[in-house]
Enzyme design. Structure first.
Site, mmCIF file in Angstrom:
data_model
loop_
_atom_site.group_PDB
_atom_site.id
_atom_site.type_symbol
_atom_site.label_atom_id
_atom_site.label_comp_id
_atom_site.label_asym_id
_atom_site.label_seq_id
_atom_site.Cartn_x
_atom_site.Cartn_y
_atom_site.Cartn_z
ATOM 1 N NE ARG A 150 -2.314 1.304 3.684
ATOM 2 C CZ ARG A 150 -1.569 2.458 4.211
ATOM 3 N NH1 ARG A 150 -0.431 2.534 4.595
ATOM 4 N NH2 ARG A 150 -2.324 3.685 4.179
ATOM 5 C CG ASP A 165 -3.529 5.759 5.712
ATOM 6 O OD1 ASP A 165 -4.783 6.066 5.943
ATOM 7 O OD2 ASP A 165 -3.076 5.616 4.785
#
Ligand code: 6GU
Length: 222
Positions: A150, A165
């Site tokens: 990711r 994040d």
């Protein structure tokens, strides 16, 4: 980036064909190659394990079968990772580190583990995903692969998170909201509807800090 996963249970990696990681594969940003260790057994019954020397419970994966599986994928620049609860605990820093590699060979043990001689010869690093015991390294390998993939450029678009994040700069992520602005009288914070970009950024950082202080003070060294 290329992943070669050596495992007795390749079907357990079906989860990596879904969602963001699945699309990264389709876009050929990554290549995840699943190698069934059993295919390298020379035994007519495809035996891959045997009882431990010295007695004790369970079965041990045999050195020759694992070594041949490794030889089928090894390259000069490959880094070999063995998934084991005795490894170094995976964190975002380690994930970033591993994401810089061109070629990872991930070795998954099952049953009581793998004959130590082959581990001594081929493994560069041992990784655990936390202080609890799983039935094998497969789920841990899938977790690690997801975390690595990711953050590979192009996998998640820049406008989308990755940067916002949790664990970026050792902070947890701020809360998020979507329409409707009022649901059952439960209101989205006014600041997010203000259109004032700089103030919103400041608010989000404040929220991140507050959350981290409250939920994970260890991340702030407190
Ligand atoms: Cl990498 N393997 C196993 N079997 N259990 C674990 C683990 C790995 N990480 C945490 N628990």
């Amino acid at each position: 980036m290329k992943f070669d996963v050596l495992t007795l249970f390749p079907d357990m990696f079906e989860c990596l064909n879904q969602s963001i990681i699945g699309r990264a594969k389709e876009k050929e940003l990554i290549d995840i190659n699943l190698i069934n260790i059993r295919d390298f057994s020379n035994n007519k019954h495809k035996k891959v394990d045997d009882t431990p020397y010295g007695g004790g419970s369970g079965m041990v994966m045999m050195p020759d079968v694992v070594y041949r599986a490794y030889e089928s994928v090894k390259t000069k620049d490959a880094k070999v990772i063995y998934m084991t609860p005795q490894g170094k605990k995976l964190d975002q820093k380690k994930v970033e580190d591993l994401a810089k590699q061109n070629h990872l060979i991930i070795l998954c043990g099952h049953y009581e583990g793998i004959d130590q001689r082959v581990l001594d010869k081929i493994v560069d690093e041992e990784v655990s995903i936390g202080d609890y015991v799983l039935t094998g390294g497969e789920l841990a390998a899938a977790v690690m692969a997801d975390a690595i993939v990711r953050i590979i450029p192009g996998v998640i678009s820049d406008e989308q998170s990755a940067l916002s994040d949790s664990f970026q700069d050792n902070l947890l992520a701020a809360p998020v909201y979507t329409r409707p602005a009022d649901y059952k009288g439960w209101k989205v914070p006014d600041i997010l509807l203000s259109g004032h970009e700089a103030k919103i950024k400041e608010w989000e950082l404040q929220q991140s800090l507050e959350r981290t202080r409250k939920l994970r003070p260890d991340l702030l060294g407190e």
